[in-house]
Design an enzyme around this catalytic site. Structure first.
Site, PDB file in Angstrom:
ATOM      1  N   LYS A 172       0.824  -1.239   0.081  1.00 35.68           N
ATOM      2  CA  LYS A 172       0.058  -0.058  -0.035  1.00 35.68           C
ATOM      3  C   LYS A 172       0.859   1.251  -0.143  1.00 35.68           C
ATOM      4  O   LYS A 172       1.944   1.301   0.611  1.00 35.68           O
ATOM      5  CB  LYS A 172      -1.020  -0.124   1.255  1.00 35.68           C
ATOM      6  CG  LYS A 172      -1.930   1.258   1.383  1.00 35.68           C
ATOM      7  CD  LYS A 172      -2.719   1.065   2.524  1.00 35.68           C
ATOM      8  CE  LYS A 172      -3.832   2.210   2.806  1.00 35.68           C
ATOM      9  NZ  LYS A 172      -4.684   1.974   3.951  1.00 35.68           N
ATOM     10  N   SER A 213      -9.479   1.839   2.821  1.00 37.44           N
ATOM     11  CA  SER A 213      -8.328   2.597   2.097  1.00 37.44           C
ATOM     12  C   SER A 213      -7.599   1.995   1.383  1.00 37.44           C
ATOM     13  O   SER A 213      -6.826   2.251   0.472  1.00 37.44           O
ATOM     14  CB  SER A 213      -7.830   3.650   3.061  1.00 37.44           C
ATOM     15  OG  SER A 213      -7.171   3.011   4.198  1.00 37.44           O
ATOM     16  N   SER A 260     -10.291  -0.451   6.973  1.00 42.69           N
ATOM     17  CA  SER A 260      -9.419  -0.457   5.515  1.00 42.69           C
ATOM     18  C   SER A 260      -8.734  -1.704   5.008  1.00 42.69           C
ATOM     19  O   SER A 260      -8.308  -1.689   3.887  1.00 42.69           O
ATOM     20  CB  SER A 260      -8.691   0.698   5.797  1.00 42.69           C
ATOM     21  OG  SER A 260      -9.056   1.924   5.968  1.00 42.69           O
TER      22      SER A 260
END
Length: 451
Positions: free
Chosen positions: A87, A156, A180
């Site tokens: 990420k 996210s 997330s």
């Protein structure tokens, strides 16, 4: 004697554990696996848009080096030669970390995050950086849901979930401050794992909320989640990191001594569950029969949402407010509103919210003495239509607030045939017990979690 080569029809379809085993046995090379993943990206990236940065040449060079090490008989880690996605809030030296914001576009970290150092030590290959929402909050990035590109992949950790779901990479990493990891895992139909708070150090990762941020991971099968044990334990720099809640593999891949007991908890957020979710969970409850008890949480748990919100907004305002102060025009309305809200949280409210987390956590000790895990939805329903929202994390909030380990398992489907995650929540620090219970549940339901 040389190991017999057993070719995989599509190396990119392999789970991380099996891929590492094949590479170690000489049945497949790391270079073959990385090339297959890159080919899959070439075929799907325009549709899904999971990646913000790829370093193809470096990944192939590292794969060839991993293959050379194996041929020389050198020690191999548990992820030797396996490509992973990271990420884009986690620093990787030599790769830009943009935090999902134009303000940090092109930012080049000077050192690897603790997670990346441990991945390298385990033999993994960093394929590239996956899309995150802006500063790991609610403003969406470019990623689409692999099952239906008109729908959100969740957030996210949008790109990590989508990349694993469409077999671009067997393992990817994200973070969770509210929902997330668990929510995008549910929407994209992957297994998602948020270990206990502090299990994996966050050094070198964007700090959104130091009291709530967790490192999490995505894979296509449950057994791969036990590989997280190589990444756990304090690093001496993250003050929130604690002892490793392992060993995971030895426990998670074993059979429970007795059939585990499960508690079905609707949570105070049950009114948010969509009709298809209510129906799917009614079928799950019926299938589990007397193995599952219906349990209600005490009244203070209804206030956990407000306490979580107070901590999250106050700490994110402190950690991210400087972006809004210096470049408000490059920040979304969501971030600007978040910072304004967080700056309005009073010190007594913030400290009170911090104080209540251990109180609620201790109140669950009796429940976890009786039950091995909590069963609850991972999200209100299927991935919502449209790309302006990443969905509602409401079924993740209390467990993130308490720092409990949680899994999303792709065991159900909604009315449109899209994935619905079953969330399992365990006691703090009992991640191995949670994984073992989840494995039992998957087998009991006779469902094969995609590998």
């Amino acid at each position: 004697m040389a190991a017999k080569r057993i070719p995989a029809a599509d190396p990119a379809a392999l789970g991380a554990r099996e891929a590492a085993w094949r590479i170690a046995e000489g049945a497949m090379s790391s270079a073959e696996l990385v090339a297959a993943c890159l080919a899959r990206i070439d075929a799907e990236e325009e549709r899904v848009q999971a990646w913000v940065f790829l370093d193809r040449d470096k990944a192939m060079a590292e794969a060839e080096e991993r293959d050379r090490r194996r041929k020389l008989g050198m020690p191999l880690g548990p992820l030797h030669g396996v490509p992973v996605g990271i990420k884009d809030i986690i620093d990787v030296k030599g790769m830009p970390t943009g935090n999902g914001s134009p303000i940090d576009a092109g930012r080049m970290p000077l050192e690897d995050a603790a997670l990346i150092r441990r991945l390298h030590a385990a033999g993994a290959i960093i394929l590239g950086k996956t899309v995150t929402t802006e500063f790991a909050y609610f403003h969406p990035g470019k990623t689409r849901n692999p099952h239906d590109p008109s729908r959100t992949p969740g957030g996210s950790s949008s790109g990590s979930a989508a990349a694993v779901a469409c077999r671009m990479v067997p393992l990817a990493f994200g973070s969770q401050t509210n929902g997330s990891v668990i929510r995008p895992a549910s929407f994209c139909g992957t297994v998602g794992f948020k270990p206990s708070f502090g299990a994996i150090p966050r050094t070198g990762m964007l700090t959104a909320s130091q009291s709530l941020d967790h490192v999490g991971l995505f894979a296509r099968n449950l057994e791969d989640m036990a590989l997280a044990e190589a990444l756990m334990g304090p690093d001496g720099r993250d003050t929130g990191a604690g002892a490793s809640p392992g060993p995971l593999t030895a426990t998670a891949l074993s059979e429970p001594p007795v059939a585990p007991a499960l508690a079905f908890i609707r949570t105070p957020a049950w009114s948010h569950a969509e009709e298809g979710t209510v129906a799917a969970f009614a079928e799950l409850v019926a299938a589990l029969g007397d193995r599952l008890d219906d349990v209600e949480l005490p009244e203070p748990f209804a206030r956990a949402y407000g306490w979580h919100r107070a901590i999250m907004t106050a700490e994110m305002a402190r950690n991210l407010g400087h972006y809004v102060d210096r470049a408000p025009e490059q920040c979304s309305d969501k971030i600007r509103d978040l910072v304004a809200e967080g700056r309005g949280v009073s010190a007594p409210d913030y400290l009170g919210a911090r104080d209540m987390a251990p109180v609620l956590r201790s109140s669950l000790e009796a429940l976890f003495d009786r039950f091995d895990a909590i069963v609850t939805p991972a999200a209100p329903g299927e991935a919502p239509e449209g790309l302006e929202s990443t969905g509602d994390p409401v079924f993740c909030t209390p467990w993130t607030y308490l720092g409990l380990p949680a899994l999303s398992l792709p065991l159900l489907a909604g009315p449109s045939g899209l994935p619905l995650g079953v969330q399992l929540v365990g006691a703090a620090g009992q991640d191995a017990r949670l994984l073992r219970t989840a494995r039992w549940l998957v087998r009991l339901l006779n469902e094969e979690v995609p590998a």
